[in-house]
Design a protein around this motif. Structure first.
Motif, PDB file in Angstrom:
ATOM      1  N   LYS A 203       0.091  31.816  86.986  1.00  0.00           N
ATOM      2  CA  LYS A 203       1.540  31.677  86.896  1.00  0.00           C
ATOM      3  C   LYS A 203       2.127  30.917  88.082  1.00  0.00           C
ATOM      4  N   ARG A 204       1.579  31.127  89.265  1.00  0.00           N
ATOM      5  CA  ARG A 204       2.151  30.470  90.444  1.00  0.00           C
ATOM      6  C   ARG A 204       1.965  28.952  90.419  1.00  0.00           C
ATOM      7  N   LYS A 205       1.129  28.447  89.523  1.00  0.00           N
ATOM      8  CA  LYS A 205       0.902  26.997  89.441  1.00  0.00           C
ATOM      9  C   LYS A 205       2.071  26.261  88.777  1.00  0.00           C
ATOM     10  N   ASN A 206       2.954  27.024  88.108  1.00  0.00           N
ATOM     11  CA  ASN A 206       4.161  26.431  87.513  1.00  0.00           C
ATOM     12  C   ASN A 206       3.854  25.356  86.470  1.00  0.00           C
ATOM     13  N   LEU A 207       2.821  25.547  85.691  1.00  0.00           N
ATOM     14  CA  LEU A 207       2.450  24.523  84.712  1.00  0.00           C
ATOM     15  C   LEU A 207       3.417  24.412  83.530  1.00  0.00           C
ATOM     16  N   PRO A 208       4.076  25.483  83.107  1.00  0.00           N
ATOM     17  CA  PRO A 208       5.126  25.285  82.093  1.00  0.00           C
ATOM     18  C   PRO A 208       6.231  24.345  82.589  1.00  0.00           C
ATOM     19  N   LEU A 209       6.566  24.444  83.858  1.00  0.00           N
ATOM     20  CA  LEU A 209       7.554  23.534  84.438  1.00  0.00           C
ATOM     21  C   LEU A 209       7.088  22.091  84.328  1.00  0.00           C
ATOM     22  N   LEU A 210       5.806  21.856  84.593  1.00  0.00           N
ATOM     23  CA  LEU A 210       5.255  20.506  84.504  1.00  0.00           C
ATOM     24  C   LEU A 210       5.322  19.978  83.072  1.00  0.00           C
ATOM     25  N   VAL A 211       5.014  20.838  82.099  1.00  0.00           N
ATOM     26  CA  VAL A 211       5.063  20.404  80.694  1.00  0.00           C
ATOM     27  C   VAL A 211       6.489  20.027  80.311  1.00  0.00           C
ATOM     28  N   ARG A 212       7.456  20.832  80.708  1.00  0.00           N
ATOM     29  CA  ARG A 212       8.855  20.516  80.373  1.00  0.00           C
ATOM     30  C   ARG A 212       9.315  19.235  81.076  1.00  0.00           C
ATOM     31  N   ALA A 213       8.934  19.076  82.346  1.00  0.00           N
ATOM     32  CA  ALA A 213       9.307  17.860  83.071  1.00  0.00           C
ATOM     33  C   ALA A 213       8.660  16.636  82.444  1.00  0.00           C
ATOM     34  N   TYR A 214       7.428  16.790  81.979  1.00  0.00           N
ATOM     35  CA  TYR A 214       6.723  15.682  81.319  1.00  0.00           C
ATOM     36  C   TYR A 214       7.421  15.300  80.016  1.00  0.00           C
ATOM     37  N   ALA A 215       7.859  16.301  79.249  1.00  0.00           N
ATOM     38  CA  ALA A 215       8.584  16.020  78.011  1.00  0.00           C
ATOM     39  C   ALA A 215       9.866  15.246  78.305  1.00  0.00           C
ATOM     40  N   ASP A 216      10.553  15.624  79.364  1.00  0.00           N
ATOM     41  CA  ASP A 216      11.775  14.932  79.773  1.00  0.00           C
ATOM     42  C   ASP A 216      11.455  13.513  80.243  1.00  0.00           C
ATOM     43  N   PHE A 217      10.340  13.385  80.956  1.00  0.00           N
ATOM     44  CA  PHE A 217       9.875  12.064  81.413  1.00  0.00           C
ATOM     45  C   PHE A 217       9.646  11.129  80.226  1.00  0.00           C
ATOM     46  N   LEU A 218       9.013  11.641  79.179  1.00  0.00           N
ATOM     47  CA  LEU A 218       8.748  10.817  77.996  1.00  0.00           C
ATOM     48  C   LEU A 218      10.041  10.355  77.333  1.00  0.00           C
ATOM     49  N   SER A 219      10.998  11.265  77.222  1.00  0.00           N
ATOM     50  CA  SER A 219      12.243  10.919  76.531  1.00  0.00           C
ATOM     51  C   SER A 219      13.071   9.906  77.313  1.00  0.00           C
ATOM     52  N   LYS A 220      12.972   9.932  78.641  1.00  0.00           N
ATOM     53  CA  LYS A 220      13.792   9.053  79.472  1.00  0.00           C
ATOM     54  C   LYS A 220      13.121   7.726  79.795  1.00  0.00           C
ATOM     55  N   SER A 221      11.805   7.704  79.757  1.00  0.00           N
ATOM     56  CA  SER A 221      11.080   6.490  80.179  1.00  0.00           C
ATOM     57  C   SER A 221      10.464   5.723  79.021  1.00  0.00           C
ATOM     58  N   GLN A 222      10.328   6.379  77.874  1.00  0.00           N
ATOM     59  CA  GLN A 222       9.632   5.785  76.723  1.00  0.00           C
ATOM     60  C   GLN A 222       8.193   5.409  77.088  1.00  0.00           C
ATOM     61  N   SER A 223       7.613   6.125  78.023  1.00  0.00           N
ATOM     62  CA  SER A 223       6.255   5.856  78.481  1.00  0.00           C
ATOM     63  C   SER A 223       5.229   6.350  77.462  1.00  0.00           C
ATOM     64  N   SER A 224       4.067   5.743  77.490  1.00  0.00           N
ATOM     65  CA  SER A 224       2.965   6.177  76.621  1.00  0.00           C
ATOM     66  C   SER A 224       1.958   7.040  77.371  1.00  0.00           C
ATOM     67  N   LYS A 225       2.242   7.332  78.624  1.00  0.00           N
ATOM     68  CA  LYS A 225       1.293   8.107  79.430  1.00  0.00           C
ATOM     69  C   LYS A 225       1.144   9.531  78.903  1.00  0.00           C
ATOM     70  N   LYS A 226      -0.071  10.041  78.985  1.00  0.00           N
ATOM     71  CA  LYS A 226      -0.376  11.402  78.558  1.00  0.00           C
ATOM     72  C   LYS A 226      -0.390  12.335  79.778  1.00  0.00           C
ATOM     73  N   LEU A 227      -0.570  13.599  79.504  1.00  0.00           N
ATOM     74  CA  LEU A 227      -0.674  14.617  80.553  1.00  0.00           C
ATOM     75  C   LEU A 227      -1.946  15.420  80.311  1.00  0.00           C
ATOM     76  N   VAL A 228      -2.822  15.473  81.303  1.00  0.00           N
ATOM     77  CA  VAL A 228      -4.067  16.242  81.208  1.00  0.00           C
ATOM     78  C   VAL A 228      -3.969  17.456  82.120  1.00  0.00           C
ATOM     79  N   LEU A 229      -4.096  18.642  81.521  1.00  0.00           N
ATOM     80  CA  LEU A 229      -4.098  19.898  82.273  1.00  0.00           C
ATOM     81  C   LEU A 229      -5.483  20.517  82.108  1.00  0.00           C
ATOM     82  N   ALA A 230      -6.364  20.250  83.045  1.00  0.00           N
ATOM     83  CA  ALA A 230      -7.757  20.708  82.954  1.00  0.00           C
ATOM     84  C   ALA A 230      -7.918  22.022  83.708  1.00  0.00           C
ATOM     85  N   GLY A 231      -8.693  22.920  83.139  1.00  0.00           N
ATOM     86  CA  GLY A 231      -8.957  24.190  83.796  1.00  0.00           C
ATOM     87  C   GLY A 231      -8.867  25.342  82.827  1.00  0.00           C
ATOM     88  N   GLY A 232      -9.299  26.502  83.292  1.00  0.00           N
ATOM     89  CA  GLY A 232      -9.341  27.675  82.442  1.00  0.00           C
ATOM     90  C   GLY A 232      -8.152  28.585  82.627  1.00  0.00           C
TER      91      GLY A 232
END
Length: 377
Positions: A203-232
């Motif tokens: 939980k302290r890694k704040n990964l839900p925050l990263l996913v939401r920020a990434y979604a906002d990034f896509l909508s504002k930038s029209q970028s094709s970049k993906k997001l890789v969250l590796a780990g267990g």
């Protein structure tokens, strides 16, 4: 000077502590000191191969692990101290034996999370583990920790009765590991085509925050970049944010954009680092932050929260955002994509910064502590 290095916990250690133990053992052998004889309780490769307590465990298996760990710390390890007539016992996993020992102790306490974030741990387990830590902080003990931030946090919770030294650790730069492109090919990941995070879903890694920020990034930038969250998953049901992240990805319709490959081996991790556009580290609390330096060492720019330990480790070589601010993280992701000069400067600064944290510097700091008089502090 005989130093007994306790490597028992290596069979279940994950992420940061695992890297710490492996790099410490490696550095001790790679950079010997004429006045120090290192004695390992276990050979690293053999201990890593022990699968007894890995993976999904029943309550009985978990209980057996804790009983084995207790027996090791309180009976077997003290016997090894006497057998080898060790001058120093080095425990890199928070816990030293409660029994009296005829030697100095160096106990590595990586962070103060158990005190700072009690809500992230099962109550009974936290109480038990904290009691083990405190009972081992006795006699001729010096605490080793990873950053000045962690030192100040430990002083706040443990007081100043025992000396605390900061030793900056060495990250795992995966030298000699041949990268595997199979994961990249399977998910159509191209060079510079994705943001990356590697680590457990605590939980302290704040990964839900990263996913939401990434979604906002896509909508504002029209970028094709993906997001890789590796780990267990996180280390316990209480700490685990993976189910939350999976549901969030689905609700945002990002199943084709957010890659969740799970645990990876070093060949796949190296490939991910080498091809990433940027590493993003949104954690709300860290004791050190190894991936910051790993990414920098591969020439990958790093966006990180302005959490104190990450600021300390990154120096001026990262791109910080306000911890917990989704909008500020989005802004930094957009900025890094638009400003090629900024990205280039971060790459060069990061590679220079990563060189400040070598295996030789890591073990030299330990050697100095081991050889100095316990009174010379």
């Amino acid at each position: 000077m005989k130093v007994l290095l306790d490597l028992q916990y290596l069979n279940v250690a994950s992420t940061g502590i695992k890297t710490y133990m492996l790099e410490l053992a490696h550095a001790a052998r790679a950079y010997p000191h004429p006045e120090i004889e290192w004695i390992f309780t276990h050979e690293t490769e053999e201990r890593l191969a022990d699968q007894t307590y890995r993976g999904t465990q029943s309550k009985i298996q978990k209980l057996n692990f804790h009983l084995d760990y207790f027996r090791w710390k309180e009976f077997q390890l003290p016997d090894l101290v006497k057998k080898y007539q060790a001058d120093v016992l080095l425990c890199p996993d928070f816990v030293s034996p409660a029994a009296s020992l005829p030697c100095r102790r160096l106990t590595v306490i990586h962070d103060a999370f158990f005190w700072q974030m009690p809500q992230n741990y099962p109550r009974w387990w936290r109480k038990y583990f904290l009691s083990l830590i405190r009972k081992g902080l006795k006699e001729n003990t010096e605490i080793i920790t990873t950053t000045e931030y962690s030192k100040n946090s430990l002083l706040e919770h443990l007081g100043s009765s025992l000396p605390i030294s900061v030793v900056y650790q060495a990250p795992k730069f995966l030298n000699g590991v041949t990268p595997s492109s199979s994961l990249l090919a399977a998910h159509n990941l191209v060079k510079g085509g994705y943001f990356l995070h590697i680590g457990t879903f605590d939980k302290r890694k704040n990964l839900p925050l990263l996913v939401r920020a990434y979604a906002d990034f896509l909508s504002k930038s029209q970028s094709s970049k993906k997001l890789v969250l590796a780990g267990g998953p996180g280390q316990s049901k209480v700490m685990n944010d993976l189910p939350h992240v999976e549901k969030l990805v689905e609700s945002l319709g990002l199943q084709e954009k957010v890659i969740l490959p799970g645990y990876l081996d070093d060949t796949e991790i190296r490939a991910l680092y080498e091809e990433a556009f940027a590493y993003v580290f949104p954690s709300e609390n860290e004791g050190f932050g190894i991936p910051v330096l790993e990414a920098m060492g591969f020439g990958v720019p790093v966006i990180h929260s302005d959490q104190p330990a990450l600021m300390e480790v990154a120096g001026a070589a990262g791109l910080p955002f306000s911890t917990g601010s989704e909008s500020n993280l989005t802004e930094k992701m957009i900025l890094l994509e638009r400003e090629t000069d900024l990205r280039s400067s971060l790459v060069h600064a990061g590679m220079a910064r990563s060189k400040d944290f070598s295996a030789q510097k890591f073990i030299t700091a330990f050697q100095e502590i081991i050889l100095r008089s316990p009174l010379a502090r």
